[in-house]
Design an enzyme around this catalytic site. Sequence first.
Site, PDB file in Angstrom:
ATOM      1  N   THR A 150       0.876  -1.190   0.000  1.00 12.33           N
ATOM      2  CA  THR A 150       0.000   0.000   0.000  1.00 12.33           C
ATOM      3  C   THR A 150       0.913   1.240   0.000  1.00 12.33           C
ATOM      4  O   THR A 150       1.298   1.697  -1.056  1.00 12.33           O
ATOM      5  CB  THR A 150      -0.973   0.016   1.194  1.00 12.33           C
ATOM      6  OG1 THR A 150      -0.251  -0.143   2.408  1.00 12.33           O
ATOM      7  CG2 THR A 150      -2.004  -1.075   1.069  1.00 12.33           C
ATOM      8  N   LYS A 176       4.085  -7.118   3.729  1.00 10.28           N
ATOM      9  CA  LYS A 176       3.807  -5.701   3.462  1.00 10.28           C
ATOM     10  C   LYS A 176       3.538  -5.029   4.808  1.00 10.28           C
ATOM     11  O   LYS A 176       3.191  -5.672   5.803  1.00 10.28           O
ATOM     12  CB  LYS A 176       2.623  -5.491   2.534  1.00 10.28           C
ATOM     13  CG  LYS A 176       1.287  -5.841   3.068  1.00 10.28           C
ATOM     14  CD  LYS A 176       0.372  -4.794   3.621  1.00 10.28           C
ATOM     15  CE  LYS A 176       0.607  -3.385   3.290  1.00 10.28           C
ATOM     16  NZ  LYS A 176      -0.430  -2.519   3.978  1.00 10.28           N
ATOM     17  N   THR A 187      -1.747  -1.904   8.095  1.00  8.19           N
ATOM     18  CA  THR A 187      -1.865  -3.363   8.095  1.00  8.19           C
ATOM     19  C   THR A 187      -0.534  -4.025   7.815  1.00  8.19           C
ATOM     20  O   THR A 187       0.244  -3.573   6.988  1.00  8.19           O
ATOM     21  CB  THR A 187      -2.891  -3.792   7.033  1.00  8.19           C
ATOM     22  OG1 THR A 187      -4.180  -3.407   7.494  1.00  8.19           O
ATOM     23  CG2 THR A 187      -2.868  -5.296   6.828  1.00  8.19           C
TER      24      THR A 187
END
Lengths: 401, 401
Positions: A150, A176, A187
């Site tokens: 992201t 990630k 996250t």
Amino acid sequence: MKTLDSKNFSVPGYKAWGIHCGIKKTDKKDLAVIVSDRDASMAGVFTKNRVKAPSVVIGTAKVRSGKGRIIVANSGCANACTGKQGHLDARETAEIVANEFGTKPDLVYVASTGVIGETLPIPKIRTGVATAAGLLSPTGWGQAAEAIMTTDIYPKIAVVQEEIGGKTITLAGIAKGSGMIHPDMATMLCFIVTDALVAAPMLRKMLTSSVGRSFNVITVDGDTSTNDMVLCMANGAAGNKRVAPGTKDFKKLQACLDAVTRSLAMQVVKDGEGATKFVEITVRGAKNPVEARHAASAVAKSSLVKTALFGEDPNWGRIMAVLGSCGVDMDEARTDISFGKSRLVERGVSMGKHAEKEAAAALKQREVHIGIDLHKGKGESTIWTCDLSTEYVKINAAYRS
Amino acid sequence: MKTLDSKNFSVPGYKAWGIHCGIKKTDKKDLAVIVSDRDASMAGVFTKNRVKAPSVVIGTAKVRSGKGRIIVANSGCANACTGKQGHLDARETAEIVANEFGTKPDLVYVASTGVIGETLPIPKIRTGVATAAGLLSPTGWGQAAEAIMTTDIYPKIAVVQEEIGGKTITLAGIAKGSGMIHPDMATMLCFIVTDALVAAPMLRKMLTSSVGRSFNVITVDGDTSTNDMVLCMANGAAGNKRVAPGTKDFKKLQACLDAVTRSLAMQVVKDGEGATKFVEITVRGAKNPVEARHAASAVAKSSLVKTALFGEDPNWGRIMAVLGSCGVDMDEARTDISFGKSRLVERGVSMGKHAEKEAAAALKQREVHIGIDLHKGKGESTIWTCDLSTEYVKINAAYRS
């Protein structure tokens, strides 16, 4: 144990790929698929947040079976706080993938990351899964790692090899997430695969232990996002003798898992949103380990400490103020603080200009260690974090737009 | 009650002034003196941080007498974490002032704010006190307020008048501090004076109650700096009948004190380091008031929420994620969130594009209200805070240099 080049490797019995299917508004990749060519042992560790995305709720239930075969992960949409529709969409995603690959939805694990409160575009995912299926490759890990990003700046991959039970086994992971999870609460997703043969209950224990010494060093207890998930698949394609508890092989495999999770956790911190420094904070001499952890977390969370680190200023007074307010047993007149190898504060007072200069020099490095000794007991704890830069604010003020 | 112009007023029986005596490296004012022409009732509220500056330790002990006459406050140096020397210096400062004004050191209260870990330049303070003594003026409050500023952008002053016990009494306060105390932990100082006649024990109760509904609304329990201090002096120069508990006069005086502390607390938040918005967060429907307070604090502390506010983005997912991880009893499917008057989230899900547009419009205002209803009980709490801007990071990365 051998560390492999993360740019070009394969793990026997697995294929992976990542594509852009249209979930993100940009043309960046947003859908990753990881497929084992046979049913595998599966273990998972999930967020402790009370608000859980459907992917987390459903994944937690599925993983009790200890079995899995496929991981499908999207970025750009967290599918969290989406009510009943969100649960239906997560289930449908698993069904689409199961149909595409001719397996059962129970063996398909869904993971999502991105904006909260928006639902998944199922038609785009349906087309995307078909496209990805046609592109799957034994060396597609870089593409998969990119497709789960992201605000990450670079993809995170780690891979090791080891001789276990008379065979060479490979263990690889992609992740990630960026920055220290709190205060970001971005996250954190991590998918690990190995061709070793391990029973699911043992894999679960190994994974839990490994996460405790890697990803949990960069989070603060409970301060996890709605979608955090670490999954580990072991498909036995290496043909090794099943790894038994307490054996040399067990220790070797645990070491492989630890190496990969630690490497990925460090990569996550180094990729901190706008981070310019990797910061390790160790608190020693706390009354007990819980207080040590709490004190280290409080310092790691402090915006004032983190901005001072960005400014390369050994502003130890801010650390002292945090220690005094975080609720742990401490006494200013007993507390030592060091930056790098240089002791700057002894028994609550500065050691002077020379020590300050040395501390300032230590802060100019890309990797910084802050040592705190409370001299109150034997509790010790280490937390990894990053500094807080102007760039962090820019990224997070603009994230949804 | 009448609010007076804060630019030009006096409080009978008091003089004040502020000068530059050389503690700050710039030429900005750094020494304030407030003097009552007679012994006064004195009350104080001090930081809960375990690391306390000598000024706090000594002030806490002195105020037990309930008496005071002079407040001397410096900016540029917190005189915190300075060991024995720090205590000697704080005592010497009180002696210098007592000698200058021909009173006892026990009646002189010292306050400090600025960099932690550096000692006070006593010779500069000695000269400065003599200079300030010669300049003291009944209308010198603006100068005094300026002299206690650190990263504050403007001085904070509030003043009211009321008829009490047949006389007109004046109650005025100056404060310094900027932004929400946590994560800033910037020092908050506040000095209040009135010519009303009040006994010290009653003044203490009134002040504690007032601080609970003003400055404590902008701090998070325990998250206070090493130097925080609120002092209140009442010298009786108005000649009113002594205010007795439970009377109409008592209520009027409490209302005056509340008005001044609330105004100053709001000024502190609005002057948040780099802040562009004043943000009020109200949590309703928590299991109990403690959980309501905890949830409101968690949202107010979140860097992700605060950067979204800076970006004027109604990113409610971040609020939901914080609520889920902060440890209070909550259920996503019961939680409502509103921005301004516009309800954006009902029972855990977005009310759609129109609601989102309205929420975005509410965020464009200079003052923003976030309402959260957990529908779990009757606990309610409000916290005031500000947004987190790129400017905040710049200010705090550069603060010591």
